[in-house]
Design an enzyme around this catalytic site. Structure first.
Site, PDB file in Angstrom:
ATOM      1  N   ASP A  49       0.820  -1.199   0.000  1.00  0.00           N
ATOM      2  CA  ASP A  49       0.000   0.000   0.000  1.00  0.00           C
ATOM      3  C   ASP A  49       0.860   1.258   0.000  1.00  0.00           C
ATOM      4  OD1 ASP A  49      -2.498  -1.084  -0.149  1.00  0.00           O
ATOM      5  OD2 ASP A  49      -3.076  -0.671   1.910  1.00  0.00           O
ATOM      6  N   LYS A  71      -3.914   2.578  -2.919  1.00  0.00           N
ATOM      7  CA  LYS A  71      -5.009   3.421  -3.379  1.00  0.00           C
ATOM      8  C   LYS A  71      -5.034   4.663  -2.488  1.00  0.00           C
ATOM      9  CE  LYS A  71      -8.812   1.551  -4.857  1.00  0.00           C
ATOM     10  NZ  LYS A  71      -8.591   1.717  -6.300  1.00  0.00           N
ATOM     11  N   MET A 185     -10.081   8.158   7.283  1.00  0.00           N
ATOM     12  CA  MET A 185     -10.211   8.770   5.953  1.00  0.00           C
ATOM     13  C   MET A 185     -11.304   9.835   5.901  1.00  0.00           C
ATOM     14  SD  MET A 185      -9.760   5.275   3.673  1.00  0.00           S
ATOM     15  CE  MET A 185     -10.853   4.294   4.711  1.00  0.00           C
TER      16      MET A 185
END
Length: 265
Positions: A49, A71, A185
């Site tokens: 990641d 991502k 997030m």
């Protein structure tokens, strides 16, 4: 050489053609589990990641292939189907594959999606849990997830979705539980989420903590309130990756922080 070879623990075999979904924890490499290290030192290819500490990848053997597969919200990123296909393609070559994810693979990490695709393709998959960033980061900052006299539950939620009438109503429902909420997030939609929490009954002076780059040497912590969280974060330049903690458990930091051993070296 496997640094765990002389350990008195028995570790599972990492067979050719297997894929291990490995959690890297919240950031600091010292928070890796022993099983994660066992996987990393044997992997033939590591799909990793974004935002991982580069020291984690130094555990890989010299000949291991290191493939970025992270991502990032709002930025150009590999499509999930392409990541799945790449994992399957490498496993078909007989490689030992580690899919390395920040935090825990099954906590807002798309681990379930990847595992489903791999299992449907006929591959053996092992899950190696990691410390979830939303629990470990606040804990090291002196914010316990649960305190017997404060809360009987804690809510983990992701704030990456756009806040429209439907999602705003969901945030309002979470606020009405009265339980602390830990957001992953959420920086891109913090103002809208905070407004929905207020409409759901949380007071403007509800304590909030924002942990940017939690557990790393770049960590910054902002203690604020629900009413001021978005403006304070913007004024001080707080940005992703960050964990946002909303609720009375944040007050514990003022009691505990003076007694916490120094974490960062």
């Amino acid at each position: 050489m496997d640094p765990l070879a002389d350990c008195a623990l028995a570790f599972p075999e990492f067979a050719p053609g297997e894929i291990w979904l490995v959690g890297a924890g919240p950031g600091d490499p010292r928070l890796l589990t022993l099983l994660a290290v066992h996987a990393l030192v044997q992997a033939d290819e590591i799909f990793y990641d974004a935002l991982l500490d580069p020291r984690v990848l130094r555990l890989a053997k010299p000949e291991a292939i290191l493939t970025p597969a992270g991502k990032r919200g709002g930025k150009a990123s590999p499509h999930q189907d392409d990541i799945n296909d790449a994992l399957i393609g490498s496993a078909r070559l007989g490689r030992r594959i580690v899919r390395l994810k920040g935090g825990d693979p099954f906590v807002f990490g798309r681990g379930a999606e990847e595992m489903r695709a791999l299992v449907q393709a006929g591959f053996s998959v092992r899950i190696v849990p990691g410390l979830p960033s939303g629990l470990a980061g606040p804990a090291l900052a002196g914010i316990p997830a649960t305190v017997r006299t404060i809360n009987h539950a804690v809510i983990l939620a992701t704030g990456h979705r756009e806040v429209d009438s439907e999602t705003a109503a969901e945030w309002e429902k979470l606020a009405r539980t009265g339980q602390p909420i830990i957001l992953f997030m959420a920086m891109g939609h913090l103002a809208e989420i905070a407004a929905a929490f207020w409409r759901g009954g949380l007071a403007d002076d509800t304590p909030v903590a924002i942990l940017e780059n939690a557990t790393t040497d770049r960590e910054r912590i902002l203690e604020t309130t629900l009413g001021a969280a978005a403006s304070d974060a913007a004024a001080q330049g707080f940005a992703a990756p960050a964990i946002v903690v909303v609720g009375q458990i944040v007050r514990m930091r003022q009691e505990l922080r003076g007694f916490l051993a120094t974490w960062h070296s």
